[in-house]
Design an enzyme around this catalytic site. Sequence first.
Site, PDB file in Angstrom:
ATOM      1  N   HIS A  39     118.139  21.548  39.486  1.00 33.33           N
ATOM      2  CA  HIS A  39     119.475  22.045  39.847  1.00 33.33           C
ATOM      3  C   HIS A  39     120.562  21.288  39.084  1.00 33.33           C
ATOM      4  CE1 HIS A  39     122.253  23.353  43.420  1.00 33.33           C
ATOM      5  NE2 HIS A  39     122.882  23.424  42.252  1.00 33.33           N
TER       6      HIS A  39
ATOM      7  N   HIS B 141     124.218  21.902  36.544  1.00 31.20           N
ATOM      8  CA  HIS B 141     125.252  22.792  35.994  1.00 31.20           C
ATOM      9  C   HIS B 141     125.627  22.282  34.608  1.00 31.20           C
ATOM     10  CE1 HIS B 141     125.854  24.963  39.784  1.00 31.20           C
ATOM     11  NE2 HIS B 141     125.564  23.805  40.350  1.00 31.20           N
ATOM     12  N   LEU B 142     125.295  23.067  33.587  1.00 32.39           N
ATOM     13  CA  LEU B 142     125.566  22.640  32.214  1.00 32.39           C
ATOM     14  C   LEU B 142     126.894  23.192  31.691  1.00 32.39           C
ATOM     15  CD1 LEU B 142     122.025  22.784  30.515  1.00 32.39           C
ATOM     16  CD2 LEU B 142     123.336  20.760  31.215  1.00 32.39           C
ATOM     17  N   ARG B 143     127.579  24.013  32.490  1.00 37.53           N
ATOM     18  CA  ARG B 143     128.952  24.480  32.181  1.00 37.53           C
ATOM     19  C   ARG B 143     129.072  25.268  30.879  1.00 37.53           C
ATOM     20  NH1 ARG B 143     129.845  23.915  37.259  1.00 37.53           N
ATOM     21  NH2 ARG B 143     130.818  21.998  37.992  1.00 37.53           N
TER      22      ARG B 143
ATOM     23  N   HIS C 203     121.946  29.249  47.565  1.00 42.98           N
ATOM     24  CA  HIS C 203     123.084  28.469  48.054  1.00 42.98           C
ATOM     25  C   HIS C 203     123.454  29.085  49.398  1.00 42.98           C
ATOM     26  CE1 HIS C 203     127.278  26.646  47.474  1.00 42.98           C
ATOM     27  NE2 HIS C 203     127.458  27.506  48.464  1.00 42.98           N
TER      28      HIS C 203
ATOM     29  N   ASP D   1     122.085  18.443  41.612  1.00 43.34           N
ATOM     30  CA  ASP D   1     123.241  19.357  41.653  1.00 43.34           C
ATOM     31  C   ASP D   1     124.356  18.787  40.770  1.00 43.34           C
ATOM     32  OD1 ASP D   1     124.901  21.473  42.170  1.00 43.34           O
ATOM     33  OD2 ASP D   1     125.216  21.016  44.287  1.00 43.34           O
TER      34      ASP D   1
END
Length: 432
Positions: A69, A71-73, A188, A314
């Site tokens: 999990h 977030h690589l944006r 989520h 996360d």
Amino acid sequence: MLWQKDLPGANVVIRGARVLDPAEGIDARLEVRIDDGTIAEVAERVDANEHRVVEAEGLVLAPAFVDPHVHLRTPGREDEETLASGTAAAAAGGYCAILAMPNTDPVVDSAATLGALVDAARREAEVPVGFLAAITRGQRGEELTEMGELADTGAVAFSDDGVPVASAGLMRRALQYASSTDRALALHCEEPTLSRGGHVHEGRVAAELGFAGYPSVAESVAVERDLALAGYERGRVHVLHLSAAASVEALRRAREAGVAASGEATPHHLVLTDDAVRSLDPNVKMNPPLRAEQDRLTLLDALRDGTIEAIATDHAPHAAHEKDVPFEAAPFGVTGLETALAALYTHLVGPGLLSLETLLERMSAGPARIFGLERPRVAAGACANLVLLDLEREWTVGEQPFRSRSGNSWLLGSTLTGAVQMTLAGGKVAFE
Ligand SMILES: [Zn+2]
Ligand SMILES: [Zn+2]
């Protein structure tokens, strides 16, 4: 399903380390020889041949970590993180594989967007990275994506992470379609009519500070709903970032009833409670919020007994100017890739709350099993996915620059024990 830069495989011998692979039942002083990225020999004594020799006296050699999990944006917010910076941060944190969430701009909801990411990962990723695709188009919760096509393009699983799938009817159909692709839904769980406007856990601290609360039940009713639907449709679900005791109990009951459900917890939910919010530091603001001590203890119990099979960071990078605002105005999310091992070793293993073996299993074999990835292991014939740990070294978070493009860590300024010395990922030296 995972992609990384094409580099030559490592030729390395690691000597003197305590080799610890809980899933293989190994805890011994052994030497490891890696030929062209593959573990060739694990024995009391191996020949170095022409290989580079790493002297690892006093260190622990373990299967490298898998983060399900992150977030690589990218695409859309490359100022916060890129494939290159995010995977470099992962390597520095001891990870040999990460899974990236699709809540980018644009959302990863089409084969074209997913295909472009896969190509970029082949050029830029420092460790193998897999991509989840969205459950609904634009993550708007209105219509499903083309899951079959996305699976064919390489989607590891499906998720609308960042936002919940509010409609139970749509969730039911998502379970039906995801099953036909043999992919899990990563959920989520948040009931928006209960959480809306909340900044912190609804409880004493929120009341004292005068913040609108985001109650535990906003998570647990959504978890109950999705587990009931998964049971009914015989679908496979993974509950993201569990925070509330009632959610954990629901997961435990569903698993006992035979539902194909798994769950993960984050380092911040395992270490902190809403007490931390008294600092008004925007870097302790995340979704779901930090909860009460009883919730934290329940997460820890479930991690120990295997109800929670995975630790996930996360990792959610944010630009400094967006986090550097009053608590209520700040976006949700904190970084975690570069601090997870040290945070959990310092706060859980050090004080005797969690065994090192369980920590290593939940950071590696557990998440790999959930998402059907090759399990990192210390065994002849396996690809070299290894981490070398110095569990005695102390370091202060933020003293060295992060490899991540963002520095919104809840641990800034903390002194931690336990450091990653070297990471081999996909057969290559990714960090040292
Ligand atoms: Zn989320
Ligand atoms: Zn997330």
